[in-house]
Design a protein around this motif. Structure first.
Motif: not given
Length: 528
Positions: A216, A219-220, A226, A228, A250-252, A255
């Protein structure tokens, strides 16, 4: 030494993908092939000249194939240091030929177990010789190249062409790292299976493994690295989904999309269409209705401001009517089991909108594990797979809930399971009308949800707040009567909560005084 020529290769694979092409490519480059069992047969049938490993070792395969490569002539050929005089002397003295390339993948233990194999069959599919050879070759990567993934066969052949029949040290190091990860994941799967077989829910050592799905961008936050990883768990969701259009998630995004899909899967698509709109892992609107279009309109009405830039999840295949409505505001991701061609065409007009098709819905009642990192460790727990059983509900007030109220209470409590604690959910007519999430006190969550319901009503031009006549769900018990007083002020008529507080009697009396119906579930749904 950086460059190492490949003169002899040992091939022994369970997954025959690309095997013949690899072996033919090696043979064309003058590499002698050594192989075992079914791999040797496949190569011979392809017209390739292959030495059986039993001819190399002078020892026959036996014990149903359990014993074939566990021999000094195999492991000596893999482990001997090429530039060490003592090692070279030992090889010459004991007639141990060098093995410069090992291509091995392991017995399909995971697939065997997933196929419902019995205990003995599963045990027979635990590879012994393969991991031993892989680890030996990886340890001696200064002199040996080890390949465990068919996807690396072409790279290997290209490297031989670019380096005059040799492999560079950089490639051998990379392949060795993959090899150790491969055996680690294999052993992790076996250890988890054994723990399940003996009923050990808290094994002394807990191992997890994952296969990189995507690196990614960050991350946040932009300063955090980050990636996956997929665990191999057979569960519909972000890991199973096909990205039909749009840029990488994206990471967010991942999630939030996972949170949205797990929530919407709580609602049976055979009974009603359901939509969940998620922002920052919390729902800002959830609804069920006869169609996805109607469910989306009801969910959006709960908090249209927060829904901007959110994630939309559907429990049914996305149709054109719903797609037309969803694309009217900026949305980051849509996830659904499937989508019609018309819906795909509509969404394709929004180039930055990601469409994920998961292929099915996750089972909310399925067992599984979740884990979270801590400083110096991690927490592991079973998935919150409890669903509300209406027969276990206990009415504790003088006022009795109507059938309509009861249906809304069950709906609200189901949503509350997916709201960060302290969670308060107001619902009416199968839709959320106010959500309070993540507050430090329950009464604050009750007030936040009330205010959101008022703001949503104002946005819709309504004179009466959305929470008027609604029911309320709480993910845990009300510790004091003040929360009950706030929701009564908001116009709520009924409450569903776990119960179990030392002050339950006080809370029940407050509900009776305010004319509210209250139901205890005996089930808590904290979500931190």
């Amino acid at each position: 030494m950086d460059q190492r020529k490949i003169a002899r290769a040992l091939l022994s694979v369970s997954d025959k993908t690309g095997l013949v092409d690899l072996a033919r490519g090696l043979a064309e480059r003058g590499v002698q092939l050594v192989s075992t069992g079914g791999t040797a047969r496949a190569l011979k049938e392809a017209g390739l000249e292959v030495q059986d490993v039993s001819d190399l070792t002078g020892f026959p395969e036996m014990m149903d194939g359990r014993l074939k490569t566990l021999h000094p002539k195999v492991h000596g050929g893999l482990l001997a240091k090429r530039d060490d005089a003592d090692h070279a002397a030992a090889m010459q003295s004991h007639d141990i030929p060098a093995i410069d390339l090992l291509a091995v993948n392991l017995y399909p233990f995971v697939k065997t177990v997933e196929g419902g194999a019995d205990y003995d069959t599963a045990v027979e599919n635990i590879d012994i010789g393969g991991p031993a050879m892989i680890r030996a070759a990886a340890k001696n990567h200064d002199g040996v190249a080890v390949v465990v993934e068919p996807g690396d066969y072409a790279r290997l052949l290209t490297a031989l062409d670019e380096n005059d029949g040799a492999t560079p040290l950089s490639l051998r190091k990379e392949l060795a790292a993959k090899a150790y990860a491969h055996t680690a994941a294999y052993d992790a799967a076996i250890s988890r299976w054994f723990a399940e077989q003996i009923g050990d829910d808290t094994p002394q050592t807990r191992t997890f493994s994952g296969q990189l799905s995507s690196a990614l961008r960050y991350g946040e936050n932009p300063h955090q690295d980050a990636a996956f990883y997929k665990t191999g768990e057979k569960r519909f969701g972000v890991a199973s989904a096909e990205l039909v259009q749009g840029k990488a998630l994206s990471y967010n995004n991942l999630n939030d999309t996972d949170a949205a899909y797990e929530l919407v899967a709580e609602f049976d698509p055979e009974k009603a269409a359901a939509i969940a709109i998620i922002k920052h892992a919390n729902p800002c609107g959830v609804a069920q209705a006869a169609t996805l279009h109607e469910a989306y309109e009801k969910a959006l009405a709960c908090d249209s401001v927060s829904a901007f830039g959110g994630i939309v999840a559907a429990n049914r295949p996305l149709d054109a009517d719903a797609a037309e409505e969803i694309v009217k505001i900026f949305t980051e991701v849509i996830i659904a089991p499937d989508a019609s061609d018309e819906a795909k065409e509509i969404i394709s007009q929004k180039k930055n909108l990601r469409l994920l098709l998961a292929g099915g819905l996750p089972d909310p009642g399925e067992a599984g594990l979740t884990f979270r990192s801590l400083a110096g460790g991690f927490l592991v727990q079973g998935r919150d797979n409890r669903t509300l059983d209406p027969s276990n509900l206990k009415v504790v007030t003088k006022a009795q809930p109507s059938e309509v109220q009861l249906a809304d209470m069950i709906f609200a409590f189901t949503v509350a399971k997916h709201v960060k604690s302290n969670a308060i959910v107001y619902a009416k007519d199968g839709a959320t009308v106010g959500i309070g999430a993540g507050q430090m006190s329950r009464v604050d969550s009750t007030r936040v949800a009330f205010r959101k319901g008022q703001a949503a009503a104002e946005a819709l031009g309504l004179k009466e707040g959305l929470t008027e006549g609604a029911v309320v769900a709480s993910d845990a018990f009300f510790p004091f009567a003040d929360g009950i007083e706030v929701l009564a002020e908001a116009g709520a008529t009924a409450v569903i909560q776990p119960g179990g507080s030392m002050r339950d009697d006080e809370v029940i009396k407050a509900a009776d005084r305010l004319g509210l119906a209250m139901v205890f579930t005996g089930l808590r749904h904290f979500r931190h």
